[in-house]
Scaffold this motif. Structure first.
Motif, PDB file in Angstrom:
ATOM      1  N   HIS A   1       0.835  -1.208   0.000  1.00 31.54           N
ATOM      2  CA  HIS A   1       0.000   0.000   0.000  1.00 31.54           C
ATOM      3  C   HIS A   1       0.866   1.253   0.000  1.00 31.54           C
ATOM      4  O   HIS A   1       1.366   1.673   1.044  1.00 31.54           O
TER       5      HIS A   1
ATOM      6  N   LYS B   1      -9.215  -0.522  -5.923  1.00 31.93           N
ATOM      7  CA  LYS B   1      -9.181   0.061  -4.574  1.00 31.93           C
ATOM      8  C   LYS B   1     -10.560   0.635  -4.261  1.00 31.93           C
ATOM      9  O   LYS B   1     -11.163   1.317  -5.090  1.00 31.93           O
TER      10      LYS B   1
ATOM     11  N   HIS C   1       1.318   5.288  -2.167  1.00 34.46           N
ATOM     12  CA  HIS C   1       0.784   6.274  -3.110  1.00 34.46           C
ATOM     13  C   HIS C   1       2.021   6.888  -3.757  1.00 34.46           C
ATOM     14  O   HIS C   1       2.507   7.926  -3.316  1.00 34.46           O
TER      15      HIS C   1
ATOM     16  N   ASP D   1       1.142   2.540   3.484  1.00 36.68           N
ATOM     17  CA  ASP D   1       0.318   3.688   3.085  1.00 36.68           C
ATOM     18  C   ASP D   1       1.209   4.900   2.816  1.00 36.68           C
ATOM     19  O   ASP D   1       0.895   6.029   3.222  1.00 36.68           O
TER      20      ASP D   1
HETATM   21 ZN   LIG Z   1      -3.695   4.884   1.270  1.00 34.53          ZN
END
Ligand SMILES: [Zn+2]
Length: 406
Positions: free
Chosen positions: A74, A177, A76, A310
């Protein structure tokens, strides 16, 4: 060598040698086993043998800890701070944003992460493809393209949601997602059971996995919908977690790095109304809450816990820091922490036969640490060797550019 280069089109940033032999004194194989005093033989992009008698040796990694390249479930990858130093979010379309995203990819690879799942924006697709073609150095990227943003009834009818899933597949998404609840502090459901059922069922029909941002009640709902993996998961009860274990639903919790990063870069992130001053105070209290959750999840028999950070702006290249939180702050066994980012993540991504382990036939994604993470988890900060798909991108502590293969 020339032949290997000629086979690649267009010119890659790095090409694998025809045959490479790595000598190692300690190999964590990615599945929880330790191999000692052996040699790994690589041909092209794959591992073709584990053979103590193989030679001649091209890279002597004895004295280091060798393991499969890590996988972050995970991130970005295009999330950056802009030219003004402030949070610029993900998916920016300026030249500065493109270079910053390329830098994120580079930093992530240098930190030992050879595969990442970037879930958040169609901008990931171009970066994924550029890296896959050998135009830029970076981890292998899997991406969701546009996510399904849960907005209650506004999310759409089940048929509309199914059409949205098919559209992402057509756009080149590797997975879907889904945001099924609000943020960490509120976390109420933003999609109904029926909507989640449609999303995860259609994804399955399209042979796509589903990663669901879910807190509290949304965890059970996404599990019942047959989704692949729950992101975050805070507020799930033991019964919810047991249901996940029964159904084989993966859990991707975070152990502190994400919150620490927001707090550390508060001046860059603070922007009311979505990122108000008070939110950062609340985050301080949330760190122990997330760590308690990690501990509780680890006690649920059979629950499969993967590794996902994340990673937003400020975290790229620091992905390994959450291992330290897992082991030091949550009492997770260091070998389990390593496996979560190797074979467990590969399995969750349906790629267990390609990555996540040091074994015959798998991609030659191999890293080495200066130190033993089983004794001192901070060794994860000292990645001194990185090979991805048989190509070496880093071969000592001081390398900042790809090593010449000639
Ligand atoms: Zn995220």
């Amino acid at each position: 060598m020339m032949q290997a280069l000629a086979e690649q089109d267009p010119s890659p940033v790095q090409a694998p040698r025809a045959r490479t032999v790595i000598a190692a004194s300690v190999v964590l194989d990615g599945k929880g086993h330790t191999l000692r005093d052996t040699r790994i033989v690589i041909e092209g992009s794959k591992i073709v043998a584990i053979d103590p008698a193989a030679g001649p040796v091209d890279y002597d990694l004895r004295g280091l800890t060798v393991l499969p390249g890590w996988i972050d479930a995970h991130v970005h990858i295009t999330w950056i701070f802009g030219p003004d130093g402030k949070n610029a979010g993900q998916g920016g379309a300026t030249p500065e944003a493109a270079y910053a995203a390329a830098s994120n990819a580079w930093l992530t690879l240098m930190a030992g992460f050879t595969t990442v799942q970037s879930i958040g924006t169609p901008a990931d697709l171009a970066l994924r493809d550029a890296i896959a073609k050998g135009m830029l150095p970076g981890p292998r990227i899997l991406t969701s393209a546009e996510p399904i943003m849960g907005k209650s009834a506004e999310t759409g009818t089940p048929d509309e949601i199914r059409a949205f899933v098919r559209k992402q597949k057509q756009a080149g998404a590797d997975l879907i997602k889904i945001y099924a609840s609000g943020g960490m502090t509120r976390g109420t459901m933003t999609m109904s059971q029926e909507q989640l059922n449609a999303a995860c069922d259609e994804a399955k029909k399209q042979s796509l996995r589903t990663l669901v941002h879910a807190y509290r009640d949304a965890v059970r709902a996404a599990t019942l919908a047959g989704c692949t993996e729950i992101e975050h998961g805070l507020g799930a009860s033991d019964d919810d977690l047991k249901l996940m274990a029964e159904r084989g639903t993966y859990l991707d919790p975070q152990a502190g790095l994400l919150l620490e990063n927001y707090i550390h870069y508060k001046d860059k992130f603070v922007a009311p109304p979505y990122f108000p001053e008070e939110a950062f105070e609340a985050m301080k209290g949330l760190i122990p809450t997330t760590q308690e959750f990690m501990k509780r999840a680890a006690r649920i028999p059979g629950l499969k816990i993967v590794y996902g950070t994340d990673a937003v702006a400020g975290m790229h290249g620091r992905n390994a820091e959450d291992f330290i939180h897992r082991v030091r702050d949550c009492g997770i066994d260091p070998m389990a922490a390593m496996v979560s980012a190797n074979s467990q993540n590969a399995e969750a991504m349906g790629m267990g036969d390609q990555i996540g382990a040091i074994a015959h036939g798998l991609q030659a994604d191999i890293i080495a640490l200066d130190g033993d993470p089983l004794k001192d988890i901070t060794a994860v900060r000292r990645v001194v060797f990185v090979m991805k798909g048989g190509a070496v991108y880093k071969s000592d502590a001081h390398s900042v550019i790809p090593i010449s293969q000639n």
